[in-house]
Scaffold this active site. Structure first.
Site, mmCIF file in Angstrom:
data_model
loop_
_atom_site.group_PDB
_atom_site.id
_atom_site.type_symbol
_atom_site.label_atom_id
_atom_site.label_comp_id
_atom_site.label_asym_id
_atom_site.label_seq_id
_atom_site.Cartn_x
_atom_site.Cartn_y
_atom_site.Cartn_z
ATOM 1 N N GLU A 175 1.035 -1.169 0.088
ATOM 2 C CA GLU A 175 0.099 -0.060 -0.231
ATOM 3 C C GLU A 175 0.870 1.232 0.092
ATOM 4 O O GLU A 175 1.803 1.359 0.909
ATOM 5 C CB GLU A 175 -0.939 -0.126 1.089
ATOM 6 C CG GLU A 175 -1.939 -1.117 1.105
ATOM 7 C CD GLU A 175 -2.352 -1.767 2.539
ATOM 8 O OE1 GLU A 175 -2.084 -1.014 3.671
ATOM 9 O OE2 GLU A 175 -3.063 -2.876 2.689
ATOM 10 N N GLU A 179 -4.658 -6.710 2.576
ATOM 11 C CA GLU A 179 -3.315 -7.721 2.940
ATOM 12 C C GLU A 179 -3.771 -9.056 2.423
ATOM 13 O O GLU A 179 -2.569 -9.522 2.074
ATOM 14 C CB GLU A 179 -3.178 -7.598 4.677
ATOM 15 C CG GLU A 179 -2.818 -6.099 4.875
ATOM 16 C CD GLU A 179 -3.649 -5.004 4.945
ATOM 17 O OE1 GLU A 179 -4.729 -5.459 4.927
ATOM 18 O OE2 GLU A 179 -3.412 -3.918 5.263
ATOM 19 N N PHE A 228 2.107 -1.006 8.131
ATOM 20 C CA PHE A 228 2.444 -1.468 9.569
ATOM 21 C C PHE A 228 2.339 -2.798 9.607
ATOM 22 O O PHE A 228 1.222 -3.466 9.319
ATOM 23 C CB PHE A 228 1.426 -0.638 10.630
ATOM 24 C CG PHE A 228 1.669 0.986 10.643
ATOM 25 C CD1 PHE A 228 2.678 1.574 11.495
ATOM 26 C CD2 PHE A 228 1.296 1.705 9.617
ATOM 27 C CE1 PHE A 228 2.762 2.729 11.570
ATOM 28 C CE2 PHE A 228 1.491 2.941 9.899
ATOM 29 C CZ PHE A 228 2.057 3.819 10.749
ATOM 30 N N PHE A 265 -0.972 -4.883 10.643
ATOM 31 C CA PHE A 265 -1.981 -5.371 9.663
ATOM 32 C C PHE A 265 -1.609 -6.724 9.205
ATOM 33 O O PHE A 265 -2.370 -7.148 8.377
ATOM 34 C CB PHE A 265 -2.041 -4.062 8.726
ATOM 35 C CG PHE A 265 -2.348 -2.888 9.253
ATOM 36 C CD1 PHE A 265 -3.638 -2.772 9.648
ATOM 37 C CD2 PHE A 265 -1.621 -1.767 9.031
ATOM 38 C CE1 PHE A 265 -3.703 -1.488 10.307
ATOM 39 C CE2 PHE A 265 -1.897 -0.561 9.435
ATOM 40 C CZ PHE A 265 -3.024 -0.587 10.166
ATOM 41 N N HIS A 278 -0.441 0.358 16.327
ATOM 42 C CA HIS A 278 0.436 0.731 15.322
ATOM 43 C C HIS A 278 2.045 0.366 16.131
ATOM 44 O O HIS A 278 2.921 1.094 15.897
ATOM 45 C CB HIS A 278 0.502 2.237 14.930
ATOM 46 C CG HIS A 278 -0.344 2.448 13.814
ATOM 47 N ND1 HIS A 278 -1.796 2.518 14.354
ATOM 48 C CD2 HIS A 278 -0.615 2.683 12.575
ATOM 49 C CE1 HIS A 278 -2.679 2.725 13.371
ATOM 50 N NE2 HIS A 278 -1.940 2.816 12.091
#
Ligand SMILES: Cc1ncc(C[n+]2csc(CCOP(=O)(O)OP(=O)(O)O)c2C)c(N)n1
Ligand SMILES: [Mg+2]
Lengths: 339, 427
Positions: A44, A75, A98, A101, A142
């Site tokens: 992404e 994903e 990140f 994910f 995150h």
């Protein structure tokens, strides 16, 4: 926070230049794509934007739209497609924006990608990489350290480096490996840690830990950002006459038992430091290995310094309490040294 | 209950093609019949699924592929495997967990593949997972210049998985040369399709991704083949991905253990009267393509083939226990040499020819480039000083035009592309 302990695998100096951890990763991808047209990058915002953390900046410019692919926010589709590509002889690198994910693709990784070679002799050479770890106030979604979900997954390899030298050399090795490799990049290190990397091509072997600091009183085992906390603690311990040997695991699967056992058989005491939460962390696995193979060599309990068994909290005061640090390592090690 | 209308089969194929389709449908059914016998003799280790009544779908779609193309079967696609060249013994041995099976007993059913020769990707049980994988194979084939098409199947129930949507959407954004066959057999285990998907036609799923789709009578092998061939040709020409909904019915239970008493008797009777092989035999004999003698020849050929294949399978040993420890990792070049088969000049994808300007171009608005690394918001809450570069070359993606204006301008263009019935319904 100290600088990375030297550049080479054993802290040896090299004739390269000082680069950040992030730059080392970018160089690895750049050089591997230059070397082999079968290497492509997917993720992404990796193309025009150059990645959320700018790890792929300049790659689209050089290698073009077919090799640097901006994907939808999917994903499972990214990992699934990479797996299909790998069946055709490509060596895709997938970026998770990140690493948190990555669990959205948990099924694709653990069921499809990891089992293929065992079940039907289908190698899936691919790398899944992304920014991981806490200490930057990223909050509960995150800051993840999801390595152990995958260390429990036969069929993948799991790498978590701590220095620019290792990051570059291990990422190159990961791209060239015939197996799916998960490559965790601790984002706290991205721009804080600089180190030398050699000018030419090199790889760092997957599955080999390294002794970052020699010592005889106890062994501290760590990896990634906590490696640096451990080294800082070791310096402080030395001032009190305690010489800690510090091991950087670098690869978590396969785990380098030999380096661990050699060190603990010498120091007879072992402390494991990880930023991952406590229960089910790699420390438990190391404890089991020591009980099985070095029971008579142990002069003290195995001690763990880890994050709390909670999600990663957001507020700086909470996150600081949650995370291990050099001070916590120092006091735990001092306690252990008394045995 | 959505039922495709009865239709007369069209005569548009070559004689040999008609006969191939017949042979493979009969082979498909005979292989499965034999496995039911093996199951009743306790020779099948795990479960056994059936594609009874759906043979026209597996055979008709796979028959539209070329040798270089790739497919990945689901549990009811034994027919597709046979068309692609898999030997019946391999299918028997997979189910019997034999050492000589393609997975050496490590997995069962149609869970096996062949990367080098037949170009088959092994499925896993998790429904939908093959969709992004076959999208990736399609993308890789295009990248390598191989001009291949990839195909996989999904059930009405499986079309509700998240990965179905992620995969098909990704395939659509990539225009991947990929054909997805949605086998609507009206049941997902014990759940009727209307509880799975609130749509009359599952082909409508395609609208969400702006891709073309077809609806076909899944019990009419000629119609299935014709639609699949058109879809495969179009995907190969760069018009993919394409979704085909084949309407049919699951005549057996979910697997051997399931008597499927939840299925209304009348519904089963309706579909039994529309058996795809019986329908096709009627067509073939009315077209003088098959008579009693040639039918008997096909039966004898299949009988003797399967007798030998079964014997081979039954004689294969169980795998030695220690085999369980091997093969988790590829150990390097001695284990597998991984080589991409390039069928286009590598120079096209390597610098300098691969190099581009890294900008998005928005039609009617020009280009915008990414901010540079110094502006990356890397450290949350960190005091890392990011300097904002001020210069003429820093443009936003919409060329500085107000967002509202941009939306107004962009909107008509978008509707032109997606409006209108792009789905072709074949009935
Ligand atoms: C992700 C996932 N969830 C659940 C299952 C268990 N399961 C296997 S087949 C099946 C029904 C599938 O129905 P459908 O997709 O319509 O295919 P059909 O059996 O009708 O061919 C279910 C629920 C599975 N294999 N994968
Ligand atoms: Mg179904």
């Amino acid at each position: 926070m100290p600088k990375a302990n030297g550049a080479g695998p054993n802290g040896s100096a090299s004739d390269g230049t000082q680069v950040t951890f992030l730059e080392a990763i970018k160089q690895a991808m750049f050089e591997e794509m230059e070397r082999d047209p079968a290497v492509i990058l997917m993720g992404e915002d990796v193309g025009v934007y150059g990645g959320a953390f700018k790890t792929s900046e300049g790659l689209l410019e050089r290698f073009g739209w077919e090799r640097v692919i901006d994907t939808p926010i999917s994903e499972s589709a990214i990992i699934g497609a990479a797996c299909g590509m790998s069946y055709c002889g490509l060596r895709p690198i997938c970026e998770m924006q990140f690493i948190d994910f990555i669990v959205c693709a948990f099924n694709q990784i653990t069921n499809f990608v990891a089992k293929g070679h065992y079940l039907w002799n289908a190698p899936a050479p691919m790398v899944i990489r992304g920014p991981s770890g806490g200490g930057v106030h990223g909050g509960p979604f995150h800051s993840a350290n999801p390595e152990m979900y995958f260390v429990h997954t036969p069929g993948v390899k799991v790498i978590y480096p701590s220095t620019p030298y290792d990051a570059k050399g291990l990422l190159k090795a990961a791209v060239r490996d015939n197996n799916p490799v998960l490559f965790f990049e601790h984002k706290f290190l991205y721009r804080r840690i600089k180190g030398e990397v050699p000018a030419g091509d090199y790889t760092v072997p997957i599955g080999k830990a390294v002794v970052r600091r020699e010592g005889k009183h106890l062994t501290i085992i760590s990896y990634a950002a906590m490696m640096h906390a451990s080294l800082e603690a070791a310096e402080a311990l030395a001032k009190e006459g305690i010489e800690a040997e510090v091991i950087d695991l670098r690869t978590l699967l396969p785990l380098d038992e030999e380096t661990i056992l050699n060190s603990v058989k010498k120091t007879n005491k072992c402390l494991v430091v990880h930023e991952d939460t406590r229960t089910g962390g790699i420390a438990g696995e190391i404890a089991a290995i020591l009980f099985e193979k070095a029971f008579h060599d142990l002069d003290g309990p195995l001690v763990r310094v880890t994050s709390l068994d909670t999600p990663v909290p957001y507020a700086p005061t909470l996150e600081e309490h949650f995370l291990p640090n050099a001070k916590k390592v120092f006091s735990a090690a001092k306690e252990l040294a008394r045995y | 209950m959505p039922v495709p209308p009865e239709q007369g089969m069209k005569k548009e194929l070559k004689r040999q093609q008609y006969l191939d389709l017949y042979y493979y449908m009969r082979l498909n059914r005979a292989v499965e019949d034999m496995m039911v016998k093996l199951f009743r003799q306790n020779k099948i280790v795990g479960g056994l699924y059936s594609s009874l009544g759906q043979e026209a779908i597996s055979v008709g779609t796979a028959y539209a592929l070329e040798k270089k193309d790739w497919l990945a079967p689901m549990i009811r696609n034994i027919g597709a495997l046979l068309v692609k060249g898999v030997r019946p013994r391999d299918i028997f041995m997979q189910h019997m967990a034999k050492y000589d099976s393609p997975t050496k007993g490590k997995d069962g059913t149609s869970h096996f593949g062949d990367l080098d020769d037949l170009h088959i990707v092994s499925p896993i049980s998790m429904l939908g997972d093959l969709i992004p994988v076959m999208t990736g194979v399609a993308m890789a084939g295009r990248y390598l210049g191989q001009k291949i098409v990839t195909m996989t199947w999904i059930g009405d129930g499986g079309s509700s998985t998240g990965v179905f949507h992620e995969g098909l959407n990704f395939a659509a954004t990539q225009k991947a040369p990929f054909v997805l066959i949605l086998e609507n057999n009206l049941w997902a285990y014990s759940t009727p399709v209307r509880k799975q998907v609130p749509l009359e036609n599952l082909a409508d799923r395609a609208k969400a991704y702006g891709i073309d789709s077809y609806i076909v009578d899944g019990n009419d092998v000629v119609a299935v083949y014709s639609v699949a061939k058109e879809a495969v040709d179009r995907a190969r020409a760069g018009e993919g991905p394409i979704l085909i909904e084949a309407k049919s019915f699951r005549r057996m239970g979910h697997a051997q253990h399931d008597p499927a008493e939840y299925v209304p008797k009348e519904m089963r009777a309706y579909w039994e009267a529309r058996d795809p092989i019986a329908l096709y035999e009627r067509f073939l004999s009315s077209e003088k393509l098959l008579d009693a003698k040639s039918k008997k020849e096909v039966e004898e050929k299949i009988d003797s083939l399967l007798a030998a294949e079964r014997e081979f399978a039954e004689n294969s040993p169980m795998p030695p226990p220690e085999l369980a420890e091997t093969g988790v990792y590829c150990t390097g070049d001695d284990c597998h040499k991984i080589r991409a088969k390039w069928e286009r000049p590598i120079a096209e994808v390597t610098p300098p020819r691969s190099s581009v300007k890294a900008v998005w171009t928005v039609p009617g608005f020009g280009s915008g480039k990414a901010s540079d690394g110094a502006n990356a918001p890397i450290h949350f809450g960190d005091t890392h000083a990011s300097q904002h570069r001020v210069g003429n070359d820093t443009k936003s993606a919409n060329g500085g035009k107000p967002a509202a204006k941009m939306a107004a301008k962009a909107a008509p263009k978008k509707t032109v592309k997606t409006a209108g019935a792009s789905r072709k319904a074949r009935r």
